[in-house]
Design an enzyme around this catalytic site. Structure first.
Site, PDB file in Angstrom:
ATOM      1  N   HIS A 110      73.518  -2.501 -16.139  1.00 46.37           N
ATOM      2  CA  HIS A 110      73.054  -1.885 -14.888  1.00 46.37           C
ATOM      3  C   HIS A 110      72.605  -2.901 -13.853  1.00 46.37           C
ATOM      4  CE1 HIS A 110      69.128  -2.414 -16.949  1.00 46.37           C
ATOM      5  NE2 HIS A 110      68.615  -2.456 -15.729  1.00 46.37           N
ATOM      6  N   HIS A 174      57.992  -6.910 -11.481  1.00 43.38           N
ATOM      7  CA  HIS A 174      57.924  -6.030 -12.648  1.00 43.38           C
ATOM      8  C   HIS A 174      57.934  -6.884 -13.906  1.00 43.38           C
ATOM      9  CE1 HIS A 174      62.269  -6.616 -12.180  1.00 43.38           C
ATOM     10  NE2 HIS A 174      62.556  -5.925 -13.258  1.00 43.38           N
TER      11      HIS A 174
END
Length: 288
Positions: A110, A174
């Site tokens: 992804h 993140h």
């Protein structure tokens, strides 16, 4: 034209569209800008999450043929990769003292597939040359090397008639548990277990002020500041912030300041999500 954009499995999985409304609006705006600009070729600087590249891990690889892996709700099917153009680019980079690898065929996760589908409409919607940059696993090259790579890629296409869209996909701040707490690839079952066990703690690892400062710096037309960014400076945004190496490559390739289209920290997706496009391209934005 340059487009830099975060990706997140949470975005794809949130089919009810509960979270990330500002980011979703930004994706729609960025898609419209790209459609209006109408590139003939996309050079996609992307990362991997220890799925596609395992036992052999290049620092940089030009991909000659690819398909979508289908992980984390990402699309499957073939990419439209112009192999001969990709080979020529690889030869140029070798001549420019980049010891790039060639990947003859691979299933990309992804890190490439989500943004390709969301912005272009599908993996084969436009000709794409994927360029993998290692952003997740030791050893990591210095961030400024990605900027140098972007400039070398741009130089190759400068003498062509291609309308090239440079995409960098990843980040922003993140600290995904599957990368932060492990050093090697996991099975999908193992990934789910690690993520579930540490998901709540990772929600607190978003650094909005760090992200906003980075977006502000990316507004500069002079891209030379990226050459001095250190690995430790990226680490301040979490292990996932190392994916901004892909942004640095696209930013330097476009050689123009970026305008922020959207920024939103989405705790449920564990990520600070940003979208930025080259300033001149931003003028193509359709008023909402």
């Amino acid at each position: 034209m340059t487009l830099c954009m975060s990706h997140s499995p949470g975005f794809a999985r949130d089919r009810e569209e509960v979270d990330g409304h500002q980011f979703r609006a930004g994706v729609s705006s960025a898609r419209g800008i790209v459609e209006a600009w109408d590139p003939t070729l996309v050079v996609f600087f992307g990362s991997d999450h220890r799925r596609a590249f395992g036992e052999i891990l290049p620092a940089i690889s030009v991909v000659l043929s690819a398909e979508g892996l289908g992980d984390s709700e990402s699309p499957t099917g073939p990419y439209d990769v112009p192999a001969e153009t990709a080979r020529g680019l690889a030869a140029h980079l070798l001549d420019a003292d980049f010891d790039v690898a060639i990947t003859r065929h691979i299933a990309l996760d992804h890190g490439f597939g989500q943004t390709t589908a969301d912005i272009l409409g599908g993996l084969a919607a436009r000709p794409v040359i994927p360029i993998f940059i290692n952003c997740a696993t030791f050893p990591l090259s210095r961030p400024g090397r990605s900027a140098e790579l972007g400039r070398a890629v741009a130089a190759y296409f400068a003498a062509t008639n291609e309308r090239v869209l440079f995409i960098g996909s990843g980040g922003m701040s993140h600290n995904p548990p599957t990368l932060a707490l492990t050093s090697e690839g996991l099975s999908e079952e193992e990934r789910r277990a690690v993520s579930a066990a540490h998901r709540e703690a990772a929600k607190d690892d978003i650094r909005p002020e760090w992200d906003k400062e980075m977006l502000a710096r990316l507004g500069a037309d002079d891209t030379s500041w990226v050459d001095e960014v250190t690995t430790d400076q990226l680490q301040a945004g979490g292990v996932g912030a190392h994916e901004l190496r892909t942004w640095f490559a696209a930013y330097a390739a476009g050689n123009e300041g970026l305008e922020t289209v959207a920024y939103e920290p989405v705790r449920e997706w564990l990520t600070g999500l940003g979208i930025a496009v080259s300033r001149q391209a931003a003028e193509l934005r359709v008023p909402r």
